[in-house]
Design a protein around this motif. Structure first.
Motif, PDB file in Angstrom:
ATOM      1  N   SER A  57       0.857  -1.190   0.000  1.00 39.96           N
ATOM      2  CA  SER A  57       0.000   0.000   0.000  1.00 39.96           C
ATOM      3  C   SER A  57       0.891   1.237   0.000  1.00 39.96           C
ATOM      4  N   LYS A  58       0.913   1.917  -1.147  1.00 41.40           N
ATOM      5  CA  LYS A  58       1.729   3.140  -1.216  1.00 41.40           C
ATOM      6  C   LYS A  58       1.134   4.201  -0.296  1.00 41.40           C
ATOM      7  N   ALA A  59      -0.198   4.159  -0.106  1.00 48.41           N
ATOM      8  CA  ALA A  59      -0.839   5.113   0.804  1.00 48.41           C
ATOM      9  C   ALA A  59      -0.319   4.885   2.221  1.00 48.41           C
ATOM     10  N   THR A  80      10.423  12.585   1.416  1.00 48.19           N
ATOM     11  CA  THR A  80       9.731  11.966   0.278  1.00 48.19           C
ATOM     12  C   THR A  80       8.909  13.041  -0.412  1.00 48.19           C
ATOM     13  N   ALA A  81       8.452  12.757  -1.639  1.00 46.46           N
ATOM     14  CA  ALA A  81       7.659  13.743  -2.386  1.00 46.46           C
ATOM     15  C   ALA A  81       6.373  14.044  -1.630  1.00 46.46           C
ATOM     16  N   SER A  82       5.954  15.326  -1.651  1.00 48.76           N
ATOM     17  CA  SER A  82       4.680  15.662  -1.012  1.00 48.76           C
ATOM     18  C   SER A  82       3.578  14.962  -1.795  1.00 48.76           C
ATOM     19  N   GLY A 132       2.672   0.492 -11.765  1.00 44.13           N
ATOM     20  CA  GLY A 132       1.557   1.303 -11.296  1.00 44.13           C
ATOM     21  C   GLY A 132       1.844   2.780 -11.087  1.00 44.13           C
ATOM     22  N   ALA A 133       3.068   3.238 -11.422  1.00 43.79           N
ATOM     23  CA  ALA A 133       3.383   4.655 -11.250  1.00 43.79           C
ATOM     24  C   ALA A 133       3.441   5.308 -12.627  1.00 43.79           C
ATOM     25  N   VAL A 134       2.700   6.391 -12.796  1.00 43.37           N
ATOM     26  CA  VAL A 134       2.691   7.068 -14.089  1.00 43.37           C
ATOM     27  C   VAL A 134       3.166   8.503 -13.897  1.00 43.37           C
ATOM     28  N   VAL A 135       4.294   8.812 -14.525  1.00 45.59           N
ATOM     29  CA  VAL A 135       4.810  10.179 -14.471  1.00 45.59           C
ATOM     30  C   VAL A 135       4.075  10.974 -15.545  1.00 45.59           C
ATOM     31  N   CYS A 136       3.373  12.044 -15.131  1.00 47.58           N
ATOM     32  CA  CYS A 136       2.534  12.814 -16.059  1.00 47.58           C
ATOM     33  C   CYS A 136       3.139  14.196 -16.268  1.00 47.58           C
ATOM     34  N   ILE A 155      -1.239  10.754  -5.356  1.00 43.79           N
ATOM     35  CA  ILE A 155      -0.781  11.753  -6.332  1.00 43.79           C
ATOM     36  C   ILE A 155       0.348  12.520  -5.667  1.00 43.79           C
ATOM     37  N   GLU A 156       1.497  12.555  -6.329  1.00 41.19           N
ATOM     38  CA  GLU A 156       2.624  13.207  -5.668  1.00 41.19           C
ATOM     39  C   GLU A 156       3.440  14.075  -6.604  1.00 41.19           C
ATOM     40  N   SER A 157       4.304  14.894  -6.009  1.00 43.06           N
ATOM     41  CA  SER A 157       5.173  15.773  -6.784  1.00 43.06           C
ATOM     42  C   SER A 157       6.255  14.954  -7.447  1.00 43.06           C
ATOM     43  N   PHE A 158       6.754  15.496  -8.541  1.00 50.54           N
ATOM     44  CA  PHE A 158       7.817  14.845  -9.297  1.00 50.54           C
ATOM     45  C   PHE A 158       9.156  15.185  -8.650  1.00 50.54           C
ATOM     46  N   LEU A 159       9.944  14.151  -8.407  1.00 49.67           N
ATOM     47  CA  LEU A 159      11.274  14.351  -7.825  1.00 49.67           C
ATOM     48  C   LEU A 159      12.314  14.306  -8.939  1.00 49.67           C
ATOM     49  N   ARG A 160      13.251  15.246  -8.905  1.00 54.02           N
ATOM     50  CA  ARG A 160      14.329  15.224  -9.888  1.00 54.02           C
ATOM     51  C   ARG A 160      15.542  14.549  -9.292  1.00 54.02           C
ATOM     52  N   GLU A 190      18.604  11.280  -9.565  1.00 55.70           N
ATOM     53  CA  GLU A 190      18.986   9.960 -10.053  1.00 55.70           C
ATOM     54  C   GLU A 190      18.555   8.954  -8.997  1.00 55.70           C
ATOM     55  N   GLU A 191      17.997   7.841  -9.459  1.00 59.69           N
ATOM     56  CA  GLU A 191      17.424   6.880  -8.513  1.00 59.69           C
ATOM     57  C   GLU A 191      18.400   5.745  -8.223  1.00 59.69           C
ATOM     58  N   ILE A 192      18.492   5.366  -6.956  1.00 56.11           N
ATOM     59  CA  ILE A 192      19.313   4.209  -6.581  1.00 56.11           C
ATOM     60  C   ILE A 192      18.471   3.250  -5.738  1.00 56.11           C
ATOM     61  N   LEU A 252      15.577   5.354  -3.771  1.00 49.79           N
ATOM     62  CA  LEU A 252      15.893   6.715  -3.348  1.00 49.79           C
ATOM     63  C   LEU A 252      16.234   7.590  -4.544  1.00 49.79           C
ATOM     64  N   MET A 253      15.666   8.791  -4.574  1.00 48.49           N
ATOM     65  CA  MET A 253      16.027   9.769  -5.598  1.00 48.49           C
ATOM     66  C   MET A 253      17.061  10.687  -4.966  1.00 48.49           C
ATOM     67  N   VAL A 254      18.196  10.789  -5.625  1.00 50.79           N
ATOM     68  CA  VAL A 254      19.292  11.569  -5.048  1.00 50.79           C
ATOM     69  C   VAL A 254      19.507  12.814  -5.888  1.00 50.79           C
ATOM     70  N   VAL A 261      12.750   9.385  -0.711  1.00 53.83           N
ATOM     71  CA  VAL A 261      12.185   8.064  -0.974  1.00 53.83           C
ATOM     72  C   VAL A 261      11.156   8.124  -2.101  1.00 53.83           C
ATOM     73  N   VAL A 262      11.388   7.325  -3.139  1.00 55.42           N
ATOM     74  CA  VAL A 262      10.413   7.164  -4.220  1.00 55.42           C
ATOM     75  C   VAL A 262       9.451   6.038  -3.863  1.00 55.42           C
ATOM     76  N   GLU A 263       9.995   4.981  -3.299  1.00 58.71           N
ATOM     77  CA  GLU A 263       9.147   3.853  -2.904  1.00 58.71           C
ATOM     78  C   GLU A 263       9.890   2.976  -1.913  1.00 58.71           C
TER      79      GLU A 263
HETATM   80  P1  AMP Z   1       7.201   3.217  -8.004  1.00 55.35           P
HETATM   81  O1  AMP Z   1       6.219   2.209  -8.528  1.00 55.35           O
HETATM   82  O2  AMP Z   1       6.703   4.073  -6.936  1.00 55.35           O
HETATM   83  O3  AMP Z   1       8.518   2.582  -7.740  1.00 55.35           O
HETATM   84  O4  AMP Z   1       7.566   4.127  -9.261  1.00 55.35           O
HETATM   85  C1  AMP Z   1       8.100   3.576 -10.437  1.00 55.35           C
HETATM   86  C2  AMP Z   1       9.069   4.545 -11.063  1.00 55.35           C
HETATM   87  O5  AMP Z   1       8.427   5.765 -11.398  1.00 55.35           O
HETATM   88  C3  AMP Z   1      10.185   4.943 -10.128  1.00 55.35           C
HETATM   89  O6  AMP Z   1      11.209   4.015 -10.127  1.00 55.35           O
HETATM   90  C4  AMP Z   1      10.597   6.290 -10.694  1.00 55.35           C
HETATM   91  O7  AMP Z   1      11.474   6.120 -11.777  1.00 55.35           O
HETATM   92  C5  AMP Z   1       9.287   6.860 -11.158  1.00 55.35           C
HETATM   93  N1  AMP Z   1       8.745   7.692 -10.087  1.00 55.35           N
HETATM   94  C6  AMP Z   1       7.880   7.306  -9.118  1.00 55.35           C
HETATM   95  N2  AMP Z   1       7.590   8.316  -8.291  1.00 55.35           N
HETATM   96  C7  AMP Z   1       8.298   9.380  -8.717  1.00 55.35           C
HETATM   97  C8  AMP Z   1       8.432  10.736  -8.270  1.00 55.35           C
HETATM   98  N3  AMP Z   1       7.753  11.203  -7.234  1.00 55.35           N
HETATM   99  N4  AMP Z   1       9.243  11.528  -8.972  1.00 55.35           N
HETATM  100  C9  AMP Z   1       9.920  11.079 -10.047  1.00 55.35           C
HETATM  101  N5  AMP Z   1       9.829   9.829 -10.529  1.00 55.35           N
HETATM  102  C10 AMP Z   1       9.033   8.978  -9.868  1.00 55.35           C
END
Ligand code: AMP
Ligand code: GLY
Length: 429
Positions: free
Chosen positions: A102-104, A117-119, A152-156, A184-189, A191-193, A272-274, A282-284
């Protein structure tokens, strides 16, 4: 010793490989496994989410340690079930697996623990979600809260794309039950590790850090997938950053889970987005080893994995891992045309007779028919890992071995590790 690995992907093949290296005489079972695990373990034809039959098999074979690969059986309570029957199991309870399922919930835990983490906001209903989107700066990210196999994550880019996605998830039932709640969250800029921590709920032992490539196509284009390749180590993951990741992310998350009475044990995976200044956002969270991260990091572990997993399964702190000194690893995922939607199946696979030293081919979506022919049987088909003394060599070996595998509809990225390659090129100029 009798070991059971649950799952059927490249992650489980890599796990069987690492456990076999450390335990040449053990009885290793894999449920259901794949043609690759069959070479290292006894495959049991039991689905990874068939809790009753897995519990029976653990009983029948007198399993000393069960290691659960995928998230679905964890979220359904496989670890609770085995533990209730007195068996040692490496993996979180269903309640703790909610950090991934549950991402929520994960967002609530992060807010309570003050983790960067993203708001975000969570919605169950279309109207309020669309109102929120209409006021949100672009770009924005819409996520199905439940399990969606990494898709399940869609960057819009725009609010109108986000509105369409929200309608599809909440209104139209895309992603089924997983999309009944959206975050629904803000976009993080940045690099992800992928930081994978073996934990007993209090202490963490980190596996080597890796970077996954989630997008389907070269240049990080196309849709999100479960992961198209990875490399490790990642040069931006300096010791100071990992120290911050432990102090600001992992340990607070574990503390909050204990406080709630649902301690997390197993592997806590933090995506993690660095950014430049080094804050680990934290992205997830995932509640298990990553796929394909496992295939890239376990070949770098030269000892101590079984001991650490066993310790945690017994409720003790994880013990240190031994690592190959100075080695680098690159994994290229070979997928099947149509992935991540509906992959083609059935094509005959031709593997090379010999692979160069340092190269391992892990099976994922393969099956051997009654005729003995190895065939494509899933979206991600094979994973080619190369370990070498430097990144560039590992990258070349992985790519060349991926090229040498043949089947109709083969789909793979030749640019795995491109960020690291660019950094190394920059550093040597
Ligand atoms: P998730 O299912 O939450 O792991 O998201 C899948 C992928 O979508 C992540 O590995 C990121 O590349 C991208 N993503 C998810 N959330 C964000 C965010 N808040 N900002 C930027 N990219 C994201
Ligand atoms: N490779 C991403 C994951 O395992 O979730």
């Amino acid at each position: 010793m009798r070991l059971l690995v649950v799952g059927s992907g490249g992650r489980e093949h890599a796990l069987c490989g690492a456990l076999r290296r450390e335990n040449p005489d053990a009885d290793i079972y894999c449920a259901p496994g794949n043609p690759g695990t069959a070479e290292l373990a006894t495959n049991l034809s039991i689905a990874a989410d068939d809790l009753d039959r897995l519990a029976d098999a653990a009983d029948m074979h007198g399993i000393d340690l069960t290691v659960v690969g995928p998230e679905v059986p964890l979220a359904r309570g496989l670890a609770d079930r085995l533990r209730a029957e007195g068996r040692a199991v490496f993996g979180p309870s269903a309640a703790a697996a909610q950090l991934e399922a549950s991402k929520a919930f994960a967002k609530e835990v992060m807010a309570a623990a003050g983790i960067p983490t993203a708001s975000s906001r969570t919605f169950h209903e279309l109207g309020p979600a669309l109102e929120y989107v209409a006021r949100h700066p672009e770009p924005l990210v819409v996520k199905a809260s439940g399990l969606a196999a990494g898709k399940g994550a869609v960057v819009c880019e725009s609010r109108s794309d986000a509105a369409t996605t929200v309608r599809a998830m909440l209104g139209g039932g895309t992603f089924g039950d997983a999309g009944r709640i959206v975050v629904i969250e803000s976009f993080l800029r940045g690099e992800e590790i992928s930081v994978l921590a073996i934990t007993d709920g209090r202490e963490v032992e980190l596996l080597p850090v890796s970077q996954d490539h989630k997008r389907l196509l070269e240049g990080d284009a196309g849709p999100n997938t479960g992961g198209m390749g990875a490399y490790s180590p990642v040069s931006i993951a300096a010791p100071e950053l990992l120290e911050r990741a432990s102090r600001e992310v992992l340990l607070p998350a574990l503390g909050e889970m204990r406080r709630r009475g649902t301690p997390f044990t197993g592997v806590l995976y933090a995506g993690l987005m660095v950014e430049d200044e080094g804050t680990p956002w934290v992205v997830e969270f995932n509640c298990r080893l990553g796929d394909p991260e496992t295939q890239v990091v376990l070949p770098l572990v030269s000892g101590g994995l079984t001991r650490s997993l066993e310790a945690v399964a017994r409720g003790e702190p994880p013990t240190p891992l031994e690592l190959l000194p100075g080695a680098a690893s690159v994994t290229t995922v070979l997928a099947s045309r149509g992935y991540p939607d509906v992959p083609d199946r059935g094509a005959a696979i031709v593997l090379p007779d010999h692979v160069p030293e340092g190269v391992t081919i892990f099976h994922a979506g393969t099956a051997r028919g009654a005729d003995g022919v190895l065939r494509v049987n899933g979206g991600r088909v094979l994973n080619v890992t190369a370990v070498a003394s430097g990144f560039a060599e590992a990258q070349r070996l992985s790519r060349e071995a991926a090229e040498a595998i043949d089947y109709e509809g083969k789909l793979y990225r030749r640019d795995i590790g491109w960020r690291e390659a660019a950094r190394l090129a920059g550093a040597s100029r």
